[in-house]
Scaffold this motif. Sequence first.
Motif, mmCIF file in Angstrom:
data_model
loop_
_atom_site.group_PDB
_atom_site.id
_atom_site.type_symbol
_atom_site.label_atom_id
_atom_site.label_comp_id
_atom_site.label_asym_id
_atom_site.label_seq_id
_atom_site.Cartn_x
_atom_site.Cartn_y
_atom_site.Cartn_z
ATOM 1 N N PRO A 1 8.595 16.854 1.042
ATOM 2 C CA PRO A 1 8.594 15.953 -0.111
ATOM 3 C C PRO A 1 7.297 15.154 -0.194
ATOM 4 C CG PRO A 1 10.645 15.774 1.120
ATOM 5 C CD PRO A 1 9.724 16.595 1.958
ATOM 6 N N ALA A 2 6.961 14.741 -1.401
ATOM 7 C CA ALA A 2 5.751 13.958 -1.616
ATOM 8 C C ALA A 2 5.833 12.627 -0.884
ATOM 9 C CB ALA A 2 5.544 13.713 -3.111
ATOM 10 N N LEU A 3 4.697 12.172 -0.385
ATOM 11 C CA LEU A 3 4.579 10.817 0.119
ATOM 12 C C LEU A 3 4.581 9.896 -1.096
ATOM 13 C CD1 LEU A 3 4.055 8.788 2.397
ATOM 14 C CD2 LEU A 3 1.621 9.318 2.217
ATOM 15 N N THR A 4 5.580 9.034 -1.194
ATOM 16 C CA THR A 4 5.817 8.274 -2.413
ATOM 17 C C THR A 4 5.606 6.785 -2.156
ATOM 18 O OG1 THR A 4 7.430 9.945 -3.081
ATOM 19 C CG2 THR A 4 7.465 7.860 -4.273
ATOM 20 N N VAL A 5 4.681 6.200 -2.899
ATOM 21 C CA VAL A 5 4.279 4.808 -2.693
ATOM 22 C C VAL A 5 4.430 4.045 -3.998
ATOM 23 C CG1 VAL A 5 2.366 3.268 -2.090
ATOM 24 C CG2 VAL A 5 2.668 5.429 -0.853
ATOM 25 N N ALA B 1 -3.825 6.784 -7.274
ATOM 26 C CA ALA B 1 -3.554 8.126 -7.793
ATOM 27 C C ALA B 1 -4.842 8.910 -8.021
ATOM 28 C CB ALA B 1 -2.753 8.028 -9.087
ATOM 29 N N VAL B 2 -5.838 8.269 -8.615
ATOM 30 C CA VAL B 2 -7.111 8.951 -8.887
ATOM 31 C C VAL B 2 -7.789 9.357 -7.581
ATOM 32 C CG1 VAL B 2 -9.438 8.617 -9.809
ATOM 33 C CG2 VAL B 2 -7.453 7.871 -11.131
ATOM 34 N N SER B 3 -7.766 8.483 -6.584
ATOM 35 C CA SER B 3 -8.380 8.801 -5.291
ATOM 36 C C SER B 3 -7.659 9.938 -4.599
ATOM 37 C CB SER B 3 -8.381 7.554 -4.397
ATOM 38 O OG SER B 3 -9.149 6.516 -4.962
ATOM 39 N N ALA B 4 -6.336 9.946 -4.684
ATOM 40 C CA ALA B 4 -5.571 11.025 -4.059
ATOM 41 C C ALA B 4 -5.897 12.359 -4.711
ATOM 42 C CB ALA B 4 -4.077 10.736 -4.153
ATOM 43 N N ALA B 5 -5.965 12.381 -6.043
ATOM 44 C CA ALA B 5 -6.275 13.624 -6.747
ATOM 45 C C ALA B 5 -7.688 14.100 -6.422
ATOM 46 C CB ALA B 5 -6.114 13.421 -8.250
ATOM 47 N N TRP C 1 -4.903 6.367 2.053
ATOM 48 C CA TRP C 1 -4.248 7.672 2.084
ATOM 49 C C TRP C 1 -4.483 8.383 3.409
ATOM 50 C CZ3 TRP C 1 -0.482 7.972 -0.853
ATOM 51 C CH2 TRP C 1 -0.486 7.583 -2.178
ATOM 52 N N GLU C 2 -5.676 8.303 3.951
ATOM 53 C CA GLU C 2 -5.941 8.962 5.229
ATOM 54 C C GLU C 2 -4.998 8.454 6.315
ATOM 55 O OE1 GLU C 2 -10.009 8.419 6.198
ATOM 56 O OE2 GLU C 2 -10.759 9.673 4.540
ATOM 57 N N GLN C 3 -4.839 7.149 6.364
ATOM 58 C CA GLN C 3 -3.989 6.590 7.408
ATOM 59 C C GLN C 3 -2.511 6.753 7.089
ATOM 60 O OE1 GLN C 3 -5.306 3.003 9.332
ATOM 61 N NE2 GLN C 3 -7.275 3.099 8.280
ATOM 62 N N ALA C 4 -2.157 6.712 5.806
ATOM 63 C CA ALA C 4 -0.763 6.915 5.420
ATOM 64 C C ALA C 4 -0.291 8.317 5.765
ATOM 65 C CB ALA C 4 -0.583 6.647 3.927
ATOM 66 N N VAL C 5 -1.105 9.302 5.417
ATOM 67 C CA VAL C 5 -0.745 10.694 5.698
ATOM 68 C C VAL C 5 -0.730 10.947 7.202
ATOM 69 C CG1 VAL C 5 -1.469 13.089 5.428
ATOM 70 C CG2 VAL C 5 -1.557 11.529 3.465
ATOM 71 N N ALA C 6 -1.704 10.396 7.911
ATOM 72 C CA ALA C 6 -1.740 10.581 9.361
ATOM 73 C C ALA C 6 -0.514 9.966 10.018
ATOM 74 C CB ALA C 6 -3.017 9.970 9.930
ATOM 75 N N GLY D 1 4.846 11.157 12.509
ATOM 76 C CA GLY D 1 6.236 10.723 12.602
ATOM 77 C C GLY D 1 6.390 9.238 12.798
ATOM 78 N N ILE D 2 5.372 8.464 12.404
ATOM 79 C CA ILE D 2 5.429 7.022 12.563
ATOM 80 C C ILE D 2 6.138 6.434 11.360
ATOM 81 C CG2 ILE D 2 4.063 4.910 12.790
ATOM 82 C CD1 ILE D 2 1.847 6.640 14.007
ATOM 83 N N ALA D 3 7.157 5.642 11.612
ATOM 84 C CA ALA D 3 7.941 5.092 10.518
ATOM 85 C C ALA D 3 7.226 3.961 9.805
ATOM 86 C CB ALA D 3 9.289 4.591 11.034
ATOM 87 N N ALA D 4 6.297 3.306 10.519
ATOM 88 C CA ALA D 4 5.626 2.149 9.932
ATOM 89 C C ALA D 4 4.727 2.580 8.800
ATOM 90 C CB ALA D 4 4.818 1.422 10.993
ATOM 91 N N ALA D 5 4.353 1.635 7.959
ATOM 92 C CA ALA D 5 3.437 1.915 6.864
ATOM 93 C C ALA D 5 2.057 2.192 7.431
ATOM 94 C CB ALA D 5 3.404 0.730 5.906
ATOM 95 N N PRO D 6 1.147 2.688 6.594
ATOM 96 C CA PRO D 6 -0.105 3.255 7.002
ATOM 97 C C PRO D 6 -0.923 2.492 8.023
ATOM 98 C CG PRO D 6 0.177 3.403 4.637
ATOM 99 C CD PRO D 6 1.379 2.715 5.182
#
Length: 378
Positions: free
Chosen positions: A130-134, A153-157, A357-362, A367-372
Motif C-alpha cells: 500500500p502507498a505510504l499515506t501522509v 507531492a511534487v517532490s515525491a513525483a 520522503w527519504e527518511q519516511a520510506v527508509a 519496519g519502524i513504527a515511528a514517523a520519519p
Amino acid sequence: MTGSLVREGPAVGEGRRGGPLIVTEDVELLDDLLRLCAAAGAEPQVHHGPPGPRGGWEQAPMVLVGDDAAVRCRGVSRRRGVMLVGRDQDDPEVWRRAVEIGAEYVLRLPDSENWLVDQIANAAEGVGRPALTVGVIGGRGGAGASTLACALAVSAARSGRRTMLIDGDPLGGGIDVLLGGERTEGMRWPDFAHSKGRLGGGALEDSLPALHGLRVLSWGRDDEVVIPPQAMQAVLAAARRLGGVVVVDLPRRVDDGVAEALAQLDAGLLVVPGELRAVAAAKRVASTVGMVLKDLRVVARGPYAAGLDERWVARAVGLPLVGELPLAHGLLAAQDNGVPPGGSARDPLARFCEAFWEQAVAARDAGIAAAPYSGGTP
C-alpha cells in the motif's frame, strides 16, 4: 467464506494485469462469477476444463475452479492463487477436492461474494505494498498546510514515486489551483461524492488530472460537496492500493469524512507557525485529530515570536518535531511562472520534502513504527 487452506491470499505483483481464469461448466455458477468479475472491473478467461500450456493456467493472476470442474483439474501444475468455488455449504468432500487441485481457498457463494470481489480486483490491479499515506493539517488558518502538501507531492513525483495528491478540504479553494491545473480536464470530488464499496485504483488514477507528474483529486469550482465517509473510504482505499505515496491536504475541523481520512493515514504533519496564538490553536487541533490519528507530528514554521524556536513549538503542542519548514520566498512569483510549491529541486522547501520522503520510506522499509524523523531542519 467457508475457510482457507493457507493464511496468505493469492500472490500478486505490481501494475494492472488481466482478469482471473474461470474453469467451470456450471452455467449458473459461471453467471455468478462473471457478475463478480464485472463488479471488480476484471475481464476473465473462461474454460470448461484446465487449459493447455498456452491457455493461461500459469499466467492468470488467479484461478477460480468450479466444484463441477475439480475432477477435471486433477494433476494440473501447482500454483498459488487457485480457489475452489461452489454453492453447497454442507459438502463433506470439498476439502479433499481442494487438496487434489492445490486450492488455497474454498469459497461458498453467496456468502463469499464480497470477499471474492476484493480478491479479483486485487489480482487484476496487481496490488502490491500500500502507498505510504501522509496527511497535512494546519495548526491554524493560513499556516501553510496546503503549500506543504503540494510540495510533498511534487517532490515525491519528481523522485520517480507514484504519487497522488488528495484535497480533503472543501473550503480550501481547490488544491489544483496551487499546481496551476484548475482548468485541466479530469474528475473532481463531486464526481465521487456518491461512491461506496470498492473503486478500481487504476480507474481512479486514469480519471484524475495529471499535473507535474502526479495525479490530483481536487474540488470543483462551483459546488461545495460534503463527502460522505463511504466515499472518502472508497477513494482513499483505491489510492492506497496503487502503491507509491499519497498526500492528503486536510482541514482543521474533523467531520465524519475527515475522520475516515485520518483513519487511513500512516502519519500526519501538523504545521504550526511560531507564535503563541498559533500554538494554542494547534493544541486544540491536535487534541481532536489525535483521537483518530496516533502518529501526528509537528512541522514548525517561522518567523518565531521572541523566545520561541521550533523545539519550543513542538514541546508546547506536545507532539514530536519533524523539522522546521523553510520560508517559501517568492512562492507567488514562481507560481505565476508555472512552478508549483516544491517544483524547483534547488528550493529549500523541495529539499525539506525530499529529506522527509527519504527518511519516511527508509523508516517504513525498516519496519519502524515511528514517523520519519524528528528534531531539527532536514
